[in-house]
Design a protein around this motif. Sequence first.
Motif: not given
Length: 235
Positions: A182-204
């Motif tokens: 796994q790269i980074g942390q799991a990001v949770q969200f629901r129908s009442s909001d939106t969340v930003d996802l930002s993942v470093d994938i260097s070298g992948q």
Amino acid sequence: MKLEKHQPARSRWQIAPRWVELLVVSVLTVGTGYFTGRVSERSTQADPPQPTATVTVRATETVTAEPTATDAPTGSASASSGSADQLAGPADGSSPRPAQGYLSDLDAVTYTGYYGSDPVLMLGVNYPKSVRLGCDTSSHDSVTYDVSSYKHLKATLGIPSDADNAIGSVAAVKVFDASGKQIGQAVQFRSSDTVDLSVDISGQDQIRITCALVKSGDPNRTGTTSGLGDAVLTS
């Protein structure tokens, strides 16, 4: 003594009257001219004019020979080869990738469950360059992309307004490398909001994205749909 006057003796050529002599001379003159003209006419007719020869000059077509290509010297060939190598793309023959690209524009290497590249509407905001990914309690739904040359993944996570079992559901997105780490942390969200996802994938070279249903809004349902709004890759 008796004197007598003697008349001079006339010449034998003067026996005829004078006018007759003139007539004869005229006839002879006319006859001579007539026969002279006929002789001239016959002479002219005997030698008809010769036709004039016509000479036609044709232009000669000029043909220019093209120079024959010769083998370039060894030094020049090496230089050309070097230039071609510098202009070539990646070693695998693929075209160089742009500095920025959307996940929705890439073909999935593989996927399981529900997946699609479609616009999504979340909380009244439209995201035209998005990915839809199913979310169930078994984390079965996933999609894998080739992300070589990219270093960062960003997206807006949420549950699309037209998704089934959207109200009250909670989902989580995770990103893994090719080895399953796994790269980074799991990001949770629901129908009442939106969340930003930002993942470093260097070298992948590849990443796998999964979605799991953490809480179902309907106890009788085990799945819903997530949206990765305008998911973008940058170098």
